[in-house]
Design an enzyme around this catalytic site. Structure first.
Site: not given
Lengths: 274, 426
Positions: B49, B51, B107, B118, B191-192
């Site tokens: 997400c 790069r 990063s 990754q 978030t949860g």
């Protein structure tokens, strides 16, 4: 041999100090390479201390348990050895500096005031006394370590509640572990003190026919024993935990210290041998 | 070295542009085929997400980074992306950049070890699609080794750097064994969900979720093997949980001080952790005053995140040192793939064997034949090495595109010439 004992007597506080410095440095920096170095320092100090005690026992024909300054050196080695075991068994390393400062203090006082005692009272040359003193010292070592872990629990508890995420937060083990270490040390101390008291009850009327049950040391020890008995029972029954329990442990330690000071230095007690 | 790399990342392009060229897993393989068709013989495609990166060794020396960029934009057309949104690297710089990425110091979240995984996955795809040749293989190995060293020798990946992870790490500073604890996550939004995943990954003993939309809670529960309680009933059950993480969009307080007091009483003062990661807050902040209750909100968790990020930043020089060491090692190996020294090493290797065998066996021959033995064996060695020597010189002169390096590398590996020279050095 005597000159060797005197040299080690001077070296021991220095070794404890060095070990403390290494532990403290590691606590501040948290470098991975220091993890084993500090343990080696502690081991060497313990080994030197053991040699010192063996040499004293041979040279002065009695184990160093007959006066308060001899007892302090035994207390120093039992606390450090207990901590060494805790570190080996649990692999919890962040608490070292807080424990090792105590043997340093005890050994420093002992090294400053200890004398080459070759003549001891006949009453102190008893096997029962030996077991009594060793178990009492183990008991107090347990309570000391329990109190230190209890104190660290309180500091970490407060830091977490107040969102202070500094060195204490980063280096100490979690609250449950601190509580458990405090409890286990207290339980071991309690068992050892119970043995010391039982032997004391057997030996006391033989050694001191005119003793009084109101002797400050007896009253103090009973109070300490009752405090820990109450705390451990509450924990087992699930009534007390966490903060309450560690406060009780710290209180027990303070009472134990006061009782020792009173009986050895201030009050007239049969325990005042010095 | 003819290695070229292009990178479009969080520093060069905003999220919408990064999204435009993002290659999903099922797009990477077709893209590799597309790249092969367009004269890239070996390489690596990394797309996350934050790069999208293309590393490749082209067939021709004429190919440059512009060709790489147009390849990507032809495959994923995007009008708004221009050359300035790319970072370009060649040769040693390209490898160095890959090491920076693998160690996580490039990063957005410094030290993010997700990117290491990754990178490994990308290597796997390159191998499966036969996009990883001899040189790329060695680059992969070096990058993986660098990433592992960064994780094990420094603190670059230590400590939580996201709020939801900080919440979980904080619980580990209170409880020693999460497998014996139960947790409730209120709200199953992004978030949860992340918090619930973290708890699950850390081995929470019992995980329960609740959400105003029951279906969402059930979906998440299914993914994480968790239980669900109806949103209208969770207040009555909070005493059953050691950890409560709340992340709803509720405008009102969902759990008040009295709820917590009552729960604590039912729990015989067993400690409770309340993590409120919602804005506005879901749990009454007054609960922090209750003994045995550890209440933390976004502000307090952000303190941990900031501290850890600062600590990670301070580890960057150590990681850079590791990168330099590994880069140096790799380059030393790569330089050994030049034709002239390789031919010499190969000849020395054979001559050494010949010499030893002749010395060992010459007494079996008459004195007058010993000289002939020497001449004949030398002639045999020369004949064996004649063709490989010519081929290596030819490959080196003709393209310089890495063919000779590959050939030399294989020869060195086959005869163990690298290790032999190294052990002699030791």
């Amino acid at each position: 041999m005597i000159s060797g004992i005197h040299t080690i007597n001077i070296l021991l506080p220095l070794f404890y100090f060095l070990t403390l410095v290494v532990y403290f440095y590691d606590f501040l920096k948290g470098e991975k390479k220091l993890v084993n170095v500090k343990r080696v320092f502690l081991f060497i100090t313990l080994f030197l201390h053991l040699i010192y005690i063996v040499l004293r026992t041979i040279a002065f024909d009695h184990p160093p348990i007959t006066n308060v300054f001899e007892i302090f050196t035994i207390l120093a080695i039992t606390i450090s050895f207990s901590y060494f075991l805790v570190e080996l068994v649990s692999d919890i390393r962040g608490t070292g500096p807080f424990i090792i400062i105590l043997p340093l203090i005890f050994q420093l006082i002992s090294s400053l005031f200890i004398q080459d005692l070759t003549v001891v009272k006949e009453v102190l040359r008893s096997n029962l006394l030996g077991i009594h003193v060793i178990s009492a010292l183990l008991g107090y070592s347990g309570f000391t370590i329990s109190a230190v872990y209890g104190f660290l629990y309180l500091v970490l508890y407060k830091d977490i509640k107040l969102n202070k995420f500094g060195l204490i937060f980063n280096r100490l083990p979690n609250l449950e572990v601190l509580e458990r270490l405090s409890l286990y040390s207290a339980v071991i101390g309690f068992i050892a003190l119970t043995i010391a008291i039982i032997i004391g009850i057997i030996w006391l009327p033989i050694a001191f026919p005119s003793f009084s049950y109101l002797d400050p040391k007896l009253v103090g020890s009973t109070l300490v024993w009752l405090l820990y008995a109450g705390g451990i029972t509450s924990k087992v029954m699930g009534k007390w935990r966490g903060k309450k329990l560690v406060i009780l442990s710290i209180s027990g330690f303070i009472v134990a210290i006061i009782s020792t000071i009173l009986s050895n230095f201030l009050a007239q007690s049969f325990h005042s041998f010095y | 070295m003819n290695l070229i790399a292009i990178s479009i990342n969080h520093r060069t392009a905003p999220v919408d542009l990064r999204e435009a060229v993002y290659l999903k897993e099922d797009e990477i393989r077709p893209f590799i085929n597309f790249a092969k068709e367009n004269q890239i013989k070996e390489g690596l495609i990394l797309s996350t997400c934050n790069r999208t990166e293309i590393f490749g060794i082209p067939n021709s020396n004429e190919t440059n980074h512009e060709k790489f960029q147009s390849l990507l934009l032809n495959f994923k057309p995007s009008q708004n992306i221009t050359e300035q949104h790319f970072q370009n690297y060649v040769s040693r710089d390209a490898i160095k950049h890959l090491f920076f990425v693998a160690t996580g110091i490039d990063s957005l979240l410094i030290g993010d070890n997700q990117v290491f995984k990754q990178v490994k996955d990308s290597f796997q795809i390159a191998e499966e699609t036969e996009f990883a040749g001899y040189i790329m293989h060695r680059i992969f190995d070096a990058a993986i080794r660098t990433g592992k060293r960064a994780i094990s020798e420094t603190s670059i990946s230590e400590g939580a750097v996201t709020v939801s992870y900080a919440a979980v790490q904080l619980t580990e500073k209170i409880f020693s064994n999460l497998s014996k604890k139960s947790a409730l996550v209120i709200g199953t939004g992004e978030t949860g969900e992340i918090a619930a995943k973290h708890l699950s990954e850390r081995g929470i003993g019992n995980l329960t979720v609740t959400n105003r939309t029951q279906e969402k809670a059930e979906n998440l529960a299914q993914k994480l093997n968790a239980k669900v309680i109806p949103f209208t009933e969770f207040r009555e059950s909070i005493h059953k949980f050691d950890i409560i993480i709340s992340a709803t969009a509720s405008p009102e307080i969902l759990v008040n001080k009295n709820d917590v007091k009552a729960a604590l009483k039912k729990r015989s003062n067993n400690p409770m952790i309340l993590m409120d990661i919602a804005i506005p807050r879901d749990i009454d902040p007054e609960t922090k005053k209750i003994d045995y209750v550890f209440y933390h909100d976004l502000d307090s968790l952000n303190i941990i995140v900031e501290q850890n990020l600062t600590k990670r930043k301070s580890e960057i020089p150590k990681v850079e040192k590791i990168i330099e060491e590994e880069l140096e090692n790799f380059w030393e190996w790569y330089n050994s793939l030049q034709a002239a020294p390789a031919i010499k090493d190969l000849r020395d290797f054979f001559e050494d064997i010949r010499n030893k065998e002749v010395e060992k066996n010459k007494n079996k021959f008459a004195t007058e034949d010993q000289e002939k033995l020497d001449i004949v064996t030398k002639r045999i060695i020369n004949k064996i090495l004649h063709h490989p020597t010519i081929e290596l010189r030819k490959a080196d002169d003709s393209t310089g595109s890495g063919d000779s390096a590959t050939k030399i590398g294989i020869i060195r590996d086959l005869f163990g010439i690298n290790s032999r020279k190294k052990s002699e050095k030791d």
